[in-house]
Design an enzyme around this catalytic site. Structure first.
Site, mmCIF file in Angstrom:
data_model
loop_
_atom_site.group_PDB
_atom_site.id
_atom_site.type_symbol
_atom_site.label_atom_id
_atom_site.label_comp_id
_atom_site.label_asym_id
_atom_site.label_seq_id
_atom_site.Cartn_x
_atom_site.Cartn_y
_atom_site.Cartn_z
ATOM 1 N N GLN A 85 -20.251 35.931 17.919
ATOM 2 C CA GLN A 85 -21.560 36.525 17.612
ATOM 3 C C GLN A 85 -21.388 37.974 17.170
ATOM 4 O OE1 GLN A 85 -24.289 36.553 20.935
ATOM 5 N NE2 GLN A 85 -26.057 37.060 19.640
ATOM 6 N N HIS A 101 -29.761 33.713 17.212
ATOM 7 C CA HIS A 101 -30.104 33.085 15.938
ATOM 8 C C HIS A 101 -29.397 31.764 15.770
ATOM 9 C CE1 HIS A 101 -26.727 35.868 15.367
ATOM 10 N NE2 HIS A 101 -26.253 35.012 14.472
#
Ligand code: 5GP
Length: 115
Positions: A95, A101
């Site tokens: 990430q 997301h």
């Protein structure tokens, strides 16, 4: 948990190619696409990681994120052949932007296992 570049995209302070928007969810094209279709689906509410997702009070939001994925996949002609939904979570998960997301990737055959 704080603001990231995605907060600026949500507030339309920096441009993004938005493909889907509701009061609680925004989806836009990834700036560095890894597939013919590469769309990021995000909650507007700031949640940095899966562990800070409240599985009780945010359960509706999870459904809305999946609803967005369904609709976006349909609109991009991906429902028949399939697509991949990815959440990179934390450092080992790869990430980079600390605002939860979903990556919706499609339009080519995906490999497994991921690198
Ligand atoms: P992560 O590695 O955190 O799972 O994914 C972050 C994604 O955000 C990356 O695929 C990256 O290309 C995308 N991204 C980073 N900054 C921007 C931006 O300013 N605009 C858009 N559209 N995508 C971005």
């Amino acid at each position: 948990m704080g603001e990231t570049i995605f907060s600026k995209i949500i507030r339309k302070e920096i441009p993004a190619a938005v493909v889907y928007e509701t009061d609680s969810v925004l989806a836009f094209k990834d700036i560095n696409p890894q597939a013919p279709v590469h769309i990021l689906i995000i909650p507007k509410k700031i949640i940095d990681k899966i562990h800070n997702f409240d599985t009780r009070s945010d359960s509706e939001l999870l459904a809305e994120l999946f609803q967005a994925a369904q609709q976006i996949a349909e609109e991009h002609g991906l429902s028949k052949n399939g697509y991949r939904l990815v959440i990179n979570n934390g450092n080992d998960g790869g990430q980079e932007v600390e605002h939860l997301h979903l990556h919706l990737l499609g339009g080519r055959k995906m490999n497994w296992p991921p690198g």
